[in-house]
Design a protein around this motif. Structure first.
Motif, PDB file in Angstrom:
ATOM      1  N   ARG A 128       0.902  -1.056  -0.065  1.00 46.54           N
ATOM      2  CA  ARG A 128      -0.087  -0.012  -0.116  1.00 46.54           C
ATOM      3  C   ARG A 128       0.870   1.270  -0.100  1.00 46.54           C
ATOM      4  O   ARG A 128       1.424   1.676   1.092  1.00 46.54           O
ATOM      5  CB  ARG A 128      -0.953   0.129   1.249  1.00 46.54           C
TER       6      ARG A 128
ATOM      7  N   ASN B  21      -2.744   5.537  -1.847  1.00 54.19           N
ATOM      8  CA  ASN B  21      -3.445   4.818  -2.677  1.00 54.19           C
ATOM      9  C   ASN B  21      -3.901   3.279  -2.025  1.00 54.19           C
ATOM     10  O   ASN B  21      -3.889   3.250  -0.737  1.00 54.19           O
ATOM     11  CB  ASN B  21      -2.210   4.077  -3.681  1.00 54.19           C
ATOM     12  N   GLU B  22      -4.703   2.470  -2.585  1.00 57.82           N
ATOM     13  CA  GLU B  22      -5.270   1.230  -2.279  1.00 57.82           C
ATOM     14  C   GLU B  22      -4.585   0.155  -2.033  1.00 57.82           C
ATOM     15  O   GLU B  22      -3.329   0.428  -2.862  1.00 57.82           O
ATOM     16  CB  GLU B  22      -6.554   0.974  -2.839  1.00 57.82           C
ATOM     17  N   ARG B  23      -4.362  -0.645  -1.343  1.00 56.70           N
ATOM     18  CA  ARG B  23      -3.602  -1.919  -1.093  1.00 56.70           C
ATOM     19  C   ARG B  23      -3.853  -2.728  -2.328  1.00 56.70           C
ATOM     20  O   ARG B  23      -4.804  -2.944  -3.284  1.00 56.70           O
ATOM     21  CB  ARG B  23      -4.230  -2.735  -0.057  1.00 56.70           C
TER      22      ARG B  23
END
Length: 121
Positions: free
Chosen positions: A39, A43-45
């Motif tokens: 991650r 941002n998203e994982r």
């Protein structure tokens, strides 16, 4: 209780290498898939690499050819060798494992606490 503990993160210059390690412990009956997620800030994982119990692997396009995931089923560990690191690889890296415990019928996801990887340019 199942616990996943990561190690090996740190600061490295672009083009360098790091090896992340994750050790699983607890009431483990069987570990199915093991994986490394990451991650980045803001941002998203995302999934970086995954490996099945029989050794099949897959990688995100962004790391393919640079990262290698491996596991030791006897030691319940999974490693991620990261070569040719780029600044874009800076993220918190999380170990993930689908584990069937001795007292459950099904496997469930477990997560490590994460380890920071920073790549300087």
């Amino acid at each position: 209780q199942v616990r996943l503990v990561e190690s090996g993160g740190g600061l490295v210059q672009a083009g360098g290498s790091l090896r992340l390690s994750c050790a699983a412990s607890g009431s483990i009956f069987r570990i199915n898939t093991m994986a490394w997620y990451r991650r980045a800030a803001g941002n998203e994982r995302e999934l970086a690499a995954r490996i099945t119990s029989d050794g099949s692997t897959n990688y995100a396009d962004s790391v393919k050819g640079r990262f290698t995931i491996s596991r030791d089923n006897n030691k319940n560990t999974v490693d991620l060798l990261m070569n040719s690191l780029k600044p874009e690889d800076k993220a918190v890296y999380y170990c993930n494992a689908e584990v069937r415990t001795t007292n459950m019928r099904y496997a469930y996801d477990y997560w490590g606490q994460g380890t920071q990887v920073t790549v300087s340019s």
